[in-house]
Design a protein around this motif. Sequence first.
Motif, PDB file in Angstrom:
ATOM      1  N   GLY A 295       0.906  -1.034   0.093  1.00  0.00           N
ATOM      2  CA  GLY A 295       0.182  -0.125  -0.304  1.00  0.00           C
ATOM      3  C   GLY A 295       0.783   1.658   0.011  1.00  0.00           C
ATOM      4  O   GLY A 295       0.411   2.479  -0.544  1.00  0.00           O
ATOM      5  N   ALA A 296       1.809   1.427   0.809  1.00  0.00           N
ATOM      6  CA  ALA A 296       3.018   2.118   0.761  1.00  0.00           C
ATOM      7  C   ALA A 296       3.970   2.613  -0.773  1.00  0.00           C
ATOM      8  O   ALA A 296       3.691   3.903  -0.894  1.00  0.00           O
ATOM      9  CB  ALA A 296       4.141   2.164   1.865  1.00  0.00           C
ATOM     10  N   ARG A 297       3.866   1.705  -0.971  1.00  0.00           N
ATOM     11  CA  ARG A 297       4.739   2.333  -2.720  1.00  0.00           C
ATOM     12  C   ARG A 297       3.763   2.479  -3.511  1.00  0.00           C
ATOM     13  O   ARG A 297       4.080   3.014  -4.096  1.00  0.00           O
ATOM     14  CB  ARG A 297       4.718   0.001  -3.156  1.00  0.00           C
ATOM     15  N   LEU A 298       2.778   1.740  -3.996  1.00  0.00           N
ATOM     16  CA  LEU A 298       1.192   2.011  -4.648  1.00  0.00           C
ATOM     17  C   LEU A 298       0.962   3.925  -4.064  1.00  0.00           C
ATOM     18  O   LEU A 298       0.883   4.998  -5.176  1.00  0.00           O
ATOM     19  CB  LEU A 298       0.086   1.457  -4.472  1.00  0.00           C
ATOM     20  N   ALA A 299       0.734   4.386  -3.217  1.00  0.00           N
ATOM     21  CA  ALA A 299       0.566   5.182  -2.394  1.00  0.00           C
ATOM     22  C   ALA A 299       1.613   6.754  -2.600  1.00  0.00           C
ATOM     23  O   ALA A 299       1.368   7.713  -2.779  1.00  0.00           O
ATOM     24  CB  ALA A 299       0.476   5.827  -0.778  1.00  0.00           C
ATOM     25  N   ALA A 300       2.568   6.295  -2.402  1.00  0.00           N
ATOM     26  CA  ALA A 300       3.999   6.992  -2.813  1.00  0.00           C
ATOM     27  C   ALA A 300       3.675   7.572  -4.386  1.00  0.00           C
ATOM     28  O   ALA A 300       4.274   8.307  -4.518  1.00  0.00           O
ATOM     29  CB  ALA A 300       5.604   6.234  -2.342  1.00  0.00           C
ATOM     30  N   ALA A 301       4.009   6.233  -4.737  1.00  0.00           N
ATOM     31  CA  ALA A 301       3.960   6.175  -6.686  1.00  0.00           C
ATOM     32  C   ALA A 301       2.698   7.186  -6.725  1.00  0.00           C
ATOM     33  O   ALA A 301       2.405   7.540  -7.967  1.00  0.00           O
ATOM     34  CB  ALA A 301       3.388   4.754  -7.332  1.00  0.00           C
ATOM     35  N   GLN A 302       1.205   7.089  -5.870  1.00  0.00           N
ATOM     36  CA  GLN A 302      -0.161   8.039  -6.390  1.00  0.00           C
ATOM     37  C   GLN A 302       0.801   9.099  -6.109  1.00  0.00           C
ATOM     38  O   GLN A 302       0.527  10.101  -7.412  1.00  0.00           O
ATOM     39  CB  GLN A 302      -0.602   7.274  -6.079  1.00  0.00           C
ATOM     40  N   LEU A 303       1.105   9.636  -4.911  1.00  0.00           N
ATOM     41  CA  LEU A 303       1.668  10.663  -4.931  1.00  0.00           C
ATOM     42  C   LEU A 303       2.413  11.469  -6.629  1.00  0.00           C
ATOM     43  O   LEU A 303       2.643  13.049  -6.139  1.00  0.00           O
ATOM     44  CB  LEU A 303       2.393  10.736  -3.550  1.00  0.00           C
ATOM     45  N   ALA A 304       3.342  10.557  -6.680  1.00  0.00           N
ATOM     46  CA  ALA A 304       5.241  11.061  -7.791  1.00  0.00           C
ATOM     47  C   ALA A 304       3.960  11.230  -9.171  1.00  0.00           C
ATOM     48  O   ALA A 304       4.505  12.139  -9.969  1.00  0.00           O
ATOM     49  CB  ALA A 304       6.004  10.116  -8.038  1.00  0.00           C
ATOM     50  N   LEU A 305       2.706  11.061  -9.048  1.00  0.00           N
ATOM     51  CA  LEU A 305       1.640  10.933 -10.503  1.00  0.00           C
ATOM     52  C   LEU A 305       1.444  11.965 -10.663  1.00  0.00           C
ATOM     53  O   LEU A 305       0.956  12.688  -9.627  1.00  0.00           O
ATOM     54  CB  LEU A 305       1.177   9.523 -10.590  1.00  0.00           C
TER      55      LEU A 305
END
Length: 842
Positions: free
Chosen positions: A832-842
């Motif tokens: 979940g953290a990996r995905l949340a972090a990616a969404q922040l970068a997009l």
Amino acid sequence: MQKPFEIEDFVVIDETAPVANDTHGGRAKCLQRLIRLDLPVPLTVALSFATVRRLASGGQVDTAAILRNFGAAPLVSVRPSSEDPDWGGPGAILNIGMNDARHAELANLLGHAAADRLYVRFVQTYSVQVARLDPDSFEAPDDPDGSTLTAMLDAYEAEMDEPFPQDPARQLSDVLKSMARAWEGTSARLLRQARGAPAEAGLGLVVQRMAPGMGPPESGSGVIQFVSSDTGLPQITGRYLGQSQGRDALFDESAVYLTRDPRGPSLEEMYPEGFDRLMQYGATCRQRLKEEMQIEFALDAGRLSVLDAVRVQRTARAAVRIAVAMAEDGAIEREEAVLRIEPGFLAHLMHRQVDQKAARDVIATGVAASPGAATGRIVFTSAAAQAAAARGEATILVRRETSPEDIRGMHAAHAVLTERGGMTSHAAMVARGLGLPGVVGAHGIALNRRARTLTTPDGRVLNEGDLVTVDGTTGTVLAGAVPLLEPNLDDSFRTLLHWADEVRDIGVRANADTYAEAKMALTFEAEGIGLCRTEHMFFEEDRLTLMREMIFAETAEGRAASLERLVPMQVADFCKLFEVMAGRPVCIRLFDPPLHEFLPQSRDGLRDLADAMGLPLSRVTRRVEALSEFNPMLGLRGVRLGITMPEIYEAQARAIFTATIESSTPEMPVVPEIMIPLVSAKREVELVRGRIEGIAAAVRSETGASFDYRLGVMVETPRAALRAGEIAPHVSFLSFGTNDLTQMTYGLSRDDAGRFMSVYVQQGIFTEDPFHRLDVEGVGELLQLGASRGRAVRPDMKLSICGEHGGDPESIAFCRAAGFDYVSCSPFRVPGARLAAAQLAL
Ligand code: PEP
Ligand code: MG
């Protein structure tokens, strides 16, 4: 904000009509998209949120004007159109416009049977849903006829003292008003809020020309989708039923399959052209709407209409697979796939499951409300669950049913079990949201909160503290602990997260103390270990005594003796961690045992310790009393232990370096990170650093081996954050322990906050429990201060967070904005953290 267009009371939907999700709702907007794709959507009129709101508060709308769009003698349906289809809405009402005259006409046109059924259906729904008459008086047989119709019209007249309304404009007006009012009702409001809708969410309504689905062949209706809702794999599902309307086909046993099926006849065989066109529509929706849609269709004497299309309902597993498959086919970009999945959703895929091969002693069954399985001790209150969580114990929260007051308890528990409720009850919805295994509606269990007992349907009595396993995947509760299987993550889960990793710009590590946790962290592809709490390596029964011996030793010699036994264990533990992490960073925290967690609580515990130490019970008891603290969380723990009993940290440093040498290879040297907990003063760091350097030098000269390591400080006290500038020259990294930092910033005990947190949140004093979501204003300011003061002195200072907040998307957003290098959270929260972090970068 000004709308891009004037919103009329109602509008005929065509390619250019001014309809939008936030003015007319998602259904209206979707119908417009289908029209733009040239799908055969019957004429549809959309009513705006404002119109519906006005209707709910007693206003009017010109229904005769609406009906004029449909020509003479119209027959229409009304469906809800909320902004997000998941927020629900009142049920559809079909066949508005049916009256005696229309009935006679349709009898000529479609036949008597079809005309009777259309009129009966309308009288029935109107009477129950609009006039709110008793449903028992309006029950229709499967095959209604003229006599059913007469009986129903009579029943209506008897109840209402007036004949069934004949004027289509009045019928429509009553239908619209009743749907508008239903949306404003308390239960509808609560239901949609539980699904994430804001309190003031609006409702639009769509009025559509009926495609009756009844009459000469081939007439009927059905629902089709092209992927499985469970797995997300391509699969044609749905049903078709001749002489039917709406979603009848889904609930009628005589419905036929859509595609060829050995189990029975199919639409594909009966009417191949219609089937082929539906397949094309599915492909068009996927490519152009960029979504897997479920299509509701009707056939009228062979003429196909698309009445509606909604996003295919999907499990978490299907959601991931659909997003990945669409990106792989080029229907959407990879980034879009990454953005489509809620980080919290991944928890559903990652939970443990009961090993089906294991012996099962089922003590209760209920609704399988939230997947996954967990073993824990039963507790009957949220406060007990929170208190146990603070002690690191797994619990199963057992309640008659849950309410918002229980949310914190559910956060703390490992699973939830309720006596009442169903798939959409509070406990079920919250548990699914949290990824918490849950069984609800376990009828037949009896709770006695005062006696703190649970009686099972077969009469067994369980007490608070008894061990059970909740299997939320099958809806069963099992006695005791049962072997659990680790989650099995499929390729699309991994693919999605790899795409996420390609775009994210903040690292994600795991908090892992043991070999098993480290392996789990690797399964979830954590980049390393961000926090290994070394005292947790001694939680097991046989090791706990040794740890206690060390803490309670009265002299340095006594301590040295227990350390001598402890060090080899640590060496072996660290070797295993380094081995499993295979060159990834491992951040080891020196001992931080709050004494209340390690003091023997019972007489038996005291006796065990006396036995182990070969001392009289009275002496051990005195020592324990002498060590007791009023405020153990603020007492002799963390670096204070390392300062007052230097040999402890020295022994740990020796164990780390020994393991480093043993585990290093020329190709893959281990570079351990050593972290000092609970620092509040620069001098503490200077002293510990000096000693660790001394041990490193000694080990190098004793072994002739060379190795490297990094030293860091855990920022867990406000003073450490404020003085980060003077701590910085001594260390290469700072890791913010936001559990303690939150505790100390608020002056709020981690162990006791649960007792009043719900009052504080309810009264709006805290918007959220600050132990779950980082308090960005207060604690966050300390993070920013610490980070900037540290980096001002050492621009290359590595910054991270390792408190519970490291897995929370909003807290990750804060850390990213503050320039942190990585977050570290429990292994299950890593994806979940990996995905949340990616969404922040997009
Ligand atoms: C913290 O305080 O945030 C932390 C990670 O350490 P612990 O939870 O072990 O006190
Ligand atoms: Mg801490």
